[in-house]
Design a protein around this motif. Structure first.
Motif, short mmCIF file in Angstrom:
data_model
loop_
_atom_site.label_atom_id
_atom_site.label_comp_id
_atom_site.label_asym_id
_atom_site.label_seq_id
_atom_site.Cartn_x
_atom_site.Cartn_y
_atom_site.Cartn_z
N ALA A 175 0.83 -1.20 0.00
CA ALA A 175 0.00 0.00 0.00
C ALA A 175 0.86 1.25 0.00
N VAL A 176 1.94 1.24 0.77
CA VAL A 176 2.84 2.40 0.81
C VAL A 176 3.55 2.57 -0.53
N LEU A 177 4.04 1.48 -1.10
CA LEU A 177 4.77 1.56 -2.35
C LEU A 177 3.87 1.99 -3.50
N VAL A 178 2.66 1.46 -3.54
CA VAL A 178 1.74 1.84 -4.62
C VAL A 178 1.37 3.31 -4.52
N THR A 179 1.13 3.78 -3.29
CA THR A 179 0.81 5.20 -3.11
C THR A 179 1.96 6.08 -3.59
N LEU A 185 5.08 13.45 -7.83
CA LEU A 185 6.18 13.68 -6.90
C LEU A 185 5.95 14.91 -6.03
N ALA A 186 5.36 15.95 -6.59
CA ALA A 186 5.19 17.20 -5.86
C ALA A 186 4.25 17.06 -4.67
N VAL A 187 3.31 16.14 -4.75
CA VAL A 187 2.32 16.01 -3.67
C VAL A 187 2.39 14.65 -2.99
N ALA A 188 3.44 13.88 -3.26
CA ALA A 188 3.49 12.49 -2.79
C ALA A 188 3.79 12.37 -1.30
N VAL A 189 4.54 13.33 -0.75
CA VAL A 189 5.02 13.16 0.62
C VAL A 189 3.88 13.00 1.61
N GLY A 190 2.89 13.88 1.55
CA GLY A 190 1.79 13.82 2.50
C GLY A 190 1.01 12.52 2.43
N PRO A 191 0.51 12.13 1.24
CA PRO A 191 -0.22 10.87 1.14
C PRO A 191 0.61 9.65 1.53
N VAL A 192 1.87 9.63 1.13
CA VAL A 192 2.72 8.49 1.48
C VAL A 192 2.89 8.38 2.99
N LEU A 193 3.10 9.53 3.65
CA LEU A 193 3.23 9.50 5.11
C LEU A 193 1.93 9.06 5.78
N ALA A 194 0.81 9.49 5.21
CA ALA A 194 -0.48 9.10 5.77
C ALA A 194 -0.70 7.59 5.65
N VAL A 195 -0.40 7.05 4.46
CA VAL A 195 -0.57 5.61 4.25
C VAL A 195 0.42 4.83 5.12
N ALA A 196 1.66 5.32 5.21
CA ALA A 196 2.66 4.64 6.04
C ALA A 196 2.22 4.64 7.51
N GLY A 197 1.65 5.78 7.96
CA GLY A 197 1.17 5.85 9.34
C GLY A 197 0.04 4.87 9.57
N ALA A 198 -0.88 4.78 8.60
CA ALA A 198 -1.98 3.83 8.74
C ALA A 198 -1.47 2.40 8.75
N ALA A 199 -0.47 2.11 7.89
CA ALA A 199 0.08 0.76 7.83
C ALA A 199 0.73 0.37 9.15
N LEU A 200 1.30 1.36 9.86
CA LEU A 200 1.94 1.07 11.13
C LEU A 200 0.95 0.99 12.29
N LEU A 201 -0.09 1.81 12.25
CA LEU A 201 -0.95 1.98 13.42
C LEU A 201 -2.23 1.17 13.37
N LEU A 202 -2.72 0.83 12.18
CA LEU A 202 -3.95 0.05 12.12
C LEU A 202 -3.75 -1.30 12.80
N PRO A 203 -4.68 -1.73 13.62
CA PRO A 203 -4.53 -3.01 14.32
C PRO A 203 -4.52 -4.18 13.35
N PRO A 204 -3.79 -5.23 13.66
CA PRO A 204 -3.79 -6.42 12.80
C PRO A 204 -5.18 -7.05 12.75
N LEU A 205 -5.42 -7.84 11.73
CA LEU A 205 -6.68 -8.57 11.62
C LEU A 205 -6.80 -9.56 12.78
N PRO A 206 -8.02 -9.96 13.13
CA PRO A 206 -8.20 -10.84 14.29
C PRO A 206 -7.45 -12.16 14.20
N GLY A 207 -7.21 -12.67 13.00
CA GLY A 207 -6.52 -13.94 12.85
C GLY A 207 -5.02 -13.82 12.69
N THR A 208 -4.49 -12.60 12.86
CA THR A 208 -3.06 -12.37 12.73
C THR A 208 -2.45 -12.12 14.11
N PRO A 209 -1.37 -12.82 14.48
CA PRO A 209 -0.75 -12.58 15.79
C PRO A 209 -0.26 -11.15 15.91
#
Length: 242
Positions: A175-179, A185-209
């Motif tokens: 998701a981060v790489l695709v974003t 390039l001129a507007v990529a930093v904000g969206p990429v940081l937002a997606v990276a933050g979501a990728a780090l902070l969103l809780p794992p799925l219930p079946g994932t340790p």
């Protein structure tokens, strides 16, 4: 003890005990070990064992240990204690000791561990342990405990839960790489940081340790029906004589 991890498992006490005490089952869910084997011992003696951890595809670190367990305590809890050491020069852990406790609590079992160890390699080893290795060991212990919980509660085998974890990690990274690839390039930093933050902070799925589901500090509670998470000092003392 330097490291502490606790989880609650909605399963029978015998099931949690067997899947954590029998080597062929323990090594399936514990990320810290690639192999665990019992060594011959005389009746009544503490159980000696050999363990191996695959650090790299062609590098495996070996060690040995001794353990003892109390399966039928008067308060209904169970306890095991162990000492371990590695003579392998590439093992940061020189020697250590720890314990596991199994505390029935209604329909759940409080499964917890406390352990500590002495690093080798002098000052460099102590620094590497404090900054990198010890936090990694704490995370690996907690992640493994949640992996055991999923196996006991939901029937998700350790092998399957590992596949879940790898697949979810791949999706988050993708998701981060695709974003980054599709945004100008001129507007990529904000969206990429937002997606990276979501990728780090969103809780794992219930079946994932997930290590975040476990306690990492002993809870403040009054001792009662085996409620204390204190180390079994008497049992650990018996291993000092082995």
């Amino acid at each position: 003890m330097g490291l502490y991890v606790e989880t609650r498992i909605r399963a029978g006490l015998d099931e949690v005990w067997d899947r954590s005490q029998l080597p062929d089952r323990h090594q399936r869910w514990d990320l810290r070990f690639s192999e665990i084997d019992y060594l011959p011992c005389a009746p009544g003696e503490p159980q000696r064992f050999r363990y191996a951890t695959r650090v790299l595809p062609l590098l495996t670190v070996h060690g040995t240990g001794v353990s003892a367990g109390e399966r039928n305590r008067p308060d209904g809890t169970r306890t095991s204690a162990l000492r371990f050491a590695s003579a392998h020069p590439l093992s940061l852990i020189e020697e250590g000791r720890g314990y596991w406790r199994y505390i029935p609590d209604g329909a759940e079992v409080r499964f917890l561990t406390g352990y500590d160890y002495r690093p080798r390699w002098g000052r460099f080893g102590r620094l590497a342990d404090r900054l990198v290795f010890r936090p990694l060991m704490g995370w690996a212990t907690a992640w493994s405990f949640d992996r055991l919980r999923l196996w006991c509660e939901r029937g998700i085998t350790p092998e399957r839960s590992l596949r879940h974890a790898l697949a979810e990690l791949f999706v988050r990274i993708a998701a981060v790489l695709v974003t980054a690839a599709v945004m100008p390039l001129a507007v990529a930093v904000g969206p990429v940081l937002a997606v990276a933050g979501a990728a780090l902070l969103l809780p794992p799925l219930p079946g994932t340790p997930a290590a975040r589901r476990c306690l990492r500090r002993p809870p403040e509670r009054t001792a009662g029906h085996g409620g204390s998470a204190a180390a079994p000092t008497a049992l650990l003392a018996t291993l000092e004589q082995s």
